[in-house]
Design a protein around this motif. Structure first.
Motif, PDB file in Angstrom:
ATOM      1  N   SER A  88      15.392   6.896 -23.049  1.00  0.00           N
ATOM      2  CA  SER A  88      15.241   5.781 -22.119  1.00  0.00           C
ATOM      3  C   SER A  88      13.796   5.596 -21.689  1.00  0.00           C
ATOM      4  N   SER A  89      13.528   4.425 -21.174  1.00  0.00           N
ATOM      5  CA  SER A  89      12.229   4.109 -20.570  1.00  0.00           C
ATOM      6  C   SER A  89      12.451   3.720 -19.111  1.00  0.00           C
ATOM      7  N   TYR A  90      11.539   4.122 -18.256  1.00  0.00           N
ATOM      8  CA  TYR A  90      11.590   3.721 -16.853  1.00  0.00           C
ATOM      9  C   TYR A  90      10.170   3.507 -16.346  1.00  0.00           C
ATOM     10  N   GLY A  91      10.038   2.908 -15.198  1.00  0.00           N
ATOM     11  CA  GLY A  91       8.707   2.724 -14.634  1.00  0.00           C
ATOM     12  C   GLY A  91       8.689   1.724 -13.507  1.00  0.00           C
ATOM     13  N   LYS A  92       7.495   1.432 -13.038  1.00  0.00           N
ATOM     14  CA  LYS A  92       7.312   0.416 -12.005  1.00  0.00           C
ATOM     15  C   LYS A  92       5.846  -0.006 -11.986  1.00  0.00           C
ATOM     16  N   VAL A  93       5.625  -1.224 -11.536  1.00  0.00           N
ATOM     17  CA  VAL A  93       4.290  -1.714 -11.222  1.00  0.00           C
ATOM     18  C   VAL A  93       4.318  -2.075  -9.753  1.00  0.00           C
ATOM     19  N   GLN A  94       3.478  -1.424  -8.964  1.00  0.00           N
ATOM     20  CA  GLN A  94       3.500  -1.617  -7.514  1.00  0.00           C
ATOM     21  C   GLN A  94       2.078  -1.779  -6.993  1.00  0.00           C
ATOM     22  N   LEU A  95       1.819  -2.909  -6.357  1.00  0.00           N
ATOM     23  CA  LEU A  95       0.523  -3.198  -5.749  1.00  0.00           C
ATOM     24  C   LEU A  95       0.726  -3.593  -4.293  1.00  0.00           C
ATOM     25  N   GLU A  96      -0.293  -3.328  -3.481  1.00  0.00           N
ATOM     26  CA  GLU A  96      -0.192  -3.674  -2.062  1.00  0.00           C
ATOM     27  C   GLU A  96      -1.558  -4.043  -1.499  1.00  0.00           C
ATOM     28  N   LEU A  97      -1.514  -4.856  -0.444  1.00  0.00           N
ATOM     29  CA  LEU A  97      -2.707  -5.228   0.313  1.00  0.00           C
ATOM     30  C   LEU A  97      -2.720  -4.403   1.587  1.00  0.00           C
ATOM     31  N   GLN A  98      -3.771  -3.611   1.766  1.00  0.00           N
ATOM     32  CA  GLN A  98      -3.886  -2.759   2.940  1.00  0.00           C
ATOM     33  C   GLN A  98      -5.024  -3.243   3.826  1.00  0.00           C
ATOM     34  N   ASN A  99      -4.754  -3.324   5.135  1.00  0.00           N
ATOM     35  CA  ASN A  99      -5.790  -3.628   6.123  1.00  0.00           C
ATOM     36  C   ASN A  99      -5.971  -2.390   6.990  1.00  0.00           C
ATOM     37  N   PHE A 100      -7.162  -1.794   6.920  1.00  0.00           N
ATOM     38  CA  PHE A 100      -7.458  -0.599   7.695  1.00  0.00           C
ATOM     39  C   PHE A 100      -8.752  -0.823   8.460  1.00  0.00           C
ATOM     40  N   ASP A 101      -8.642  -0.855   9.784  1.00  0.00           N
ATOM     41  CA  ASP A 101      -9.798  -1.083  10.655  1.00  0.00           C
ATOM     42  C   ASP A 101     -10.531  -2.374  10.296  1.00  0.00           C
ATOM     43  N   GLY A 102      -9.752  -3.413   9.974  1.00  0.00           N
ATOM     44  CA  GLY A 102     -10.325  -4.713   9.675  1.00  0.00           C
ATOM     45  C   GLY A 102     -10.783  -4.906   8.253  1.00  0.00           C
ATOM     46  N   GLU A 103     -10.755  -3.845   7.455  1.00  0.00           N
ATOM     47  CA  GLU A 103     -11.171  -3.936   6.062  1.00  0.00           C
ATOM     48  C   GLU A 103      -9.939  -4.071   5.167  1.00  0.00           C
ATOM     49  N   ASN A 104      -9.982  -5.049   4.240  1.00  0.00           N
ATOM     50  CA  ASN A 104      -8.868  -5.296   3.332  1.00  0.00           C
ATOM     51  C   ASN A 104      -9.169  -4.739   1.942  1.00  0.00           C
ATOM     52  N   ASN A 105      -8.160  -4.207   1.312  1.00  0.00           N
ATOM     53  CA  ASN A 105      -8.298  -3.819  -0.085  1.00  0.00           C
ATOM     54  C   ASN A 105      -6.934  -3.887  -0.768  1.00  0.00           C
ATOM     55  N   ILE A 106      -6.954  -4.247  -2.032  1.00  0.00           N
ATOM     56  CA  ILE A 106      -5.745  -4.268  -2.845  1.00  0.00           C
ATOM     57  C   ILE A 106      -5.700  -2.965  -3.626  1.00  0.00           C
ATOM     58  N   GLN A 107      -4.594  -2.251  -3.521  1.00  0.00           N
ATOM     59  CA  GLN A 107      -4.532  -0.923  -4.115  1.00  0.00           C
ATOM     60  C   GLN A 107      -3.223  -0.690  -4.856  1.00  0.00           C
ATOM     61  N   ASN A 108      -3.282   0.265  -5.770  1.00  0.00           N
ATOM     62  CA  ASN A 108      -2.113   0.696  -6.513  1.00  0.00           C
ATOM     63  C   ASN A 108      -1.270   1.634  -5.653  1.00  0.00           C
ATOM     64  N   GLN A 109       0.032   1.628  -5.869  1.00  0.00           N
ATOM     65  CA  GLN A 109       0.918   2.538  -5.142  1.00  0.00           C
ATOM     66  C   GLN A 109       1.895   3.180  -6.131  1.00  0.00           C
ATOM     67  N   ASP A 165      -3.214  11.640  10.285  1.00  0.00           N
ATOM     68  CA  ASP A 165      -3.630  11.186   8.968  1.00  0.00           C
ATOM     69  C   ASP A 165      -4.043   9.723   8.999  1.00  0.00           C
ATOM     70  N   VAL A 166      -3.714   9.038  10.078  1.00  0.00           N
ATOM     71  CA  VAL A 166      -4.055   7.624  10.231  1.00  0.00           C
ATOM     72  C   VAL A 166      -5.318   7.461  11.054  1.00  0.00           C
ATOM     73  N   GLY A 167      -5.548   8.357  12.011  1.00  0.00           N
ATOM     74  CA  GLY A 167      -6.674   8.244  12.916  1.00  0.00           C
ATOM     75  C   GLY A 167      -6.282   7.470  14.157  1.00  0.00           C
ATOM     76  N   ASP A 168      -7.270   7.035  14.924  1.00  0.00           N
ATOM     77  CA  ASP A 168      -7.003   6.283  16.146  1.00  0.00           C
ATOM     78  C   ASP A 168      -6.816   4.801  15.873  1.00  0.00           C
ATOM     79  N   LEU A 169      -6.591   4.447  14.614  1.00  0.00           N
ATOM     80  CA  LEU A 169      -6.494   3.052  14.233  1.00  0.00           C
ATOM     81  C   LEU A 169      -5.100   2.758  13.692  1.00  0.00           C
ATOM     82  N   SER A 170      -4.904   1.560  13.216  1.00  0.00           N
ATOM     83  CA  SER A 170      -3.627   1.189  12.602  1.00  0.00           C
ATOM     84  C   SER A 170      -3.873   0.714  11.177  1.00  0.00           C
ATOM     85  N   ILE A 171      -2.875   0.949  10.337  1.00  0.00           N
ATOM     86  CA  ILE A 171      -2.930   0.511   8.950  1.00  0.00           C
ATOM     87  C   ILE A 171      -1.774  -0.452   8.715  1.00  0.00           C
ATOM     88  N   VAL A 172      -2.095  -1.652   8.286  1.00  0.00           N
ATOM     89  CA  VAL A 172      -1.087  -2.675   8.008  1.00  0.00           C
ATOM     90  C   VAL A 172      -1.029  -2.882   6.499  1.00  0.00           C
TER      91      VAL A 172
END
Length: 341
Positions: A33-54, A326-333
């Motif tokens: 069998s074959s299995y898998g996934k493609v998962q991407l997300e947009l993270q906002n951390f301390d006002g900075e945005n980045n698109i990352q793999n998950q 692990d998050v710090g004094d900030l929030s991660i959306v």
């Protein structure tokens, strides 16, 4: 069938199983069998945005029935970053090279199963994994899947014995004189050597008990050998053995659980909960940590929406409020999506 993990649909995104894979070949004596996934997300951390793999991956699994009543099985999995160009070689300039994870072979039968290779620790898979419900930030552990595992490990697990299951895992570290290595990076960096330079074995043991389809308990021990994996032990600041315990209650509509971990002066407690609203789950995590100097709490809240059986979108917020975080004094959306097969 009742769920055995909190927000099982969430866990499925991060631990795609060959049981839900696409059959490439099947006969009376085996399958592939074959299995898998493609998962991407947009993270906002301390006002900075980045698109990352998950955790995007491509995997293959096979099994063959043997003449003696046993079944041989294998699994091999490749991780990749779909957000960048990937070069299939070590130390690629784009940082997106493919890596090999969860690759092993073994046999199973009435005695249970035994496997050898590269896979998550039995402490994680049998006990602590149930608290790993966040797609991105919020969850923390003294003994995650890669601690004292992944790479030259051997594990034995029993079948169900009147509600009980038992497991034993052993991680091997080669000596400095060994020619064995991972084959990536420099020879010195790639060798799975111990902290002392001698050959070392690190032992883990775990047990679970399911009272019924809804309520289950778990207990695990990780030797956390100071001569074995010093990098993992030093990350927690302690070489003492890791003890983990869990309790989990889950139905198709609701789930709640608690995972406790202790290693010397370190203690982590993860309290989780989830509610199925029909088209997805709302889930939450409270993670408390005490390192004998400071204490702290991280919070996580998320919701997912299943647009199809194999396509899920989600949104999460993780908040930390002190030094022990692990998050710090900030929030991660985070907002993201996963297509899995």
């Amino acid at each position: 069938m009742k769920k055995t993990l909190i927000a099982a649909s969430i866990a499925a995104l991060t631990a795609t199983s060959a049981n839900a894979a696409v059959k490439l070949y099947e006969s009376e004596t085996g399958s592939f069998s074959s299995y898998g996934k493609v998962q991407l997300e947009l993270q906002n951390f301390d006002g900075e945005n980045n698109i990352q793999n998950q955790g995007s991956r491509l995997g293959f699994a096979g099994d063959t029935k043997l003449d003696n009543g046993l079944t041989a099985f294998t699994n091999f999995e490749f991780r990749f970053n779909p957000g960048v160009q990937n070069n299939v070689k070590a130390n690629a300039a784009d940082g997106g090279e493919w890596t090999v994870r969860n690759s092993y072979l073994g046999v199973k039968g009435d005695f249970g199963s035994v496997k050898a290779g590269n896979f998550d620790s039995i402490t994680y898979t049998m006990v602590t994994e149930q608290a790993d419900i966040m797609e991105n930030a919020g969850y923390r552990s003294l003994d995650g899947g890669d601690v004292n595992s992944r790479g030259t490990a051997i594990a034995y697990e029993t079948n169900d014995i009147s509600g009980f299951k038992f497991g034993l895992g052993i991680k091997h570290y080669a000596s400095d004189d060994s020619a064995y290595g991972t084959g990536t990076g420099t020879p010195a960096a790639s060798k799975l050597t111990s902290g002392t330079g001698d050959e070392v074995w690190n032992i883990q043991a775990a047990a679970t008990y399911s009272l019924n389809e809804e309520l289950s308990f778990g207990l695990a021990f990780d030797q956390n050998n100071e001569d074995g994996n010093p990098a993992a032990a030093q990350a927690n600041g302690d070489f003492d053995p890791i003890i983990a315990a869990s309790v989990n209650y889950a139905t198709d509509a609701f789930g709640a659980g608690l995972v406790l971990e202790n290693s010397g002066d370190y203690m982590v407690a993860n309290l989780t909960g989830s509610v199925n609203y029909g088209a997805g789950d709302v889930y939450a995590l409270v993670s408390f940590m005490d390192n004998d100097v400071d204490t702290g709490v991280d919070f996580g809240l998320g919701v997912n929406y299943k647009m199809a059986k194999n396509f899920v979108t989600y949104g999460e917020v993780a908040v930390g409020n002190d030094k022990v975080s692990d998050v710090g004094d900030l929030s991660i959306v985070t907002v993201g999506a996963a297509y899995k097969w």
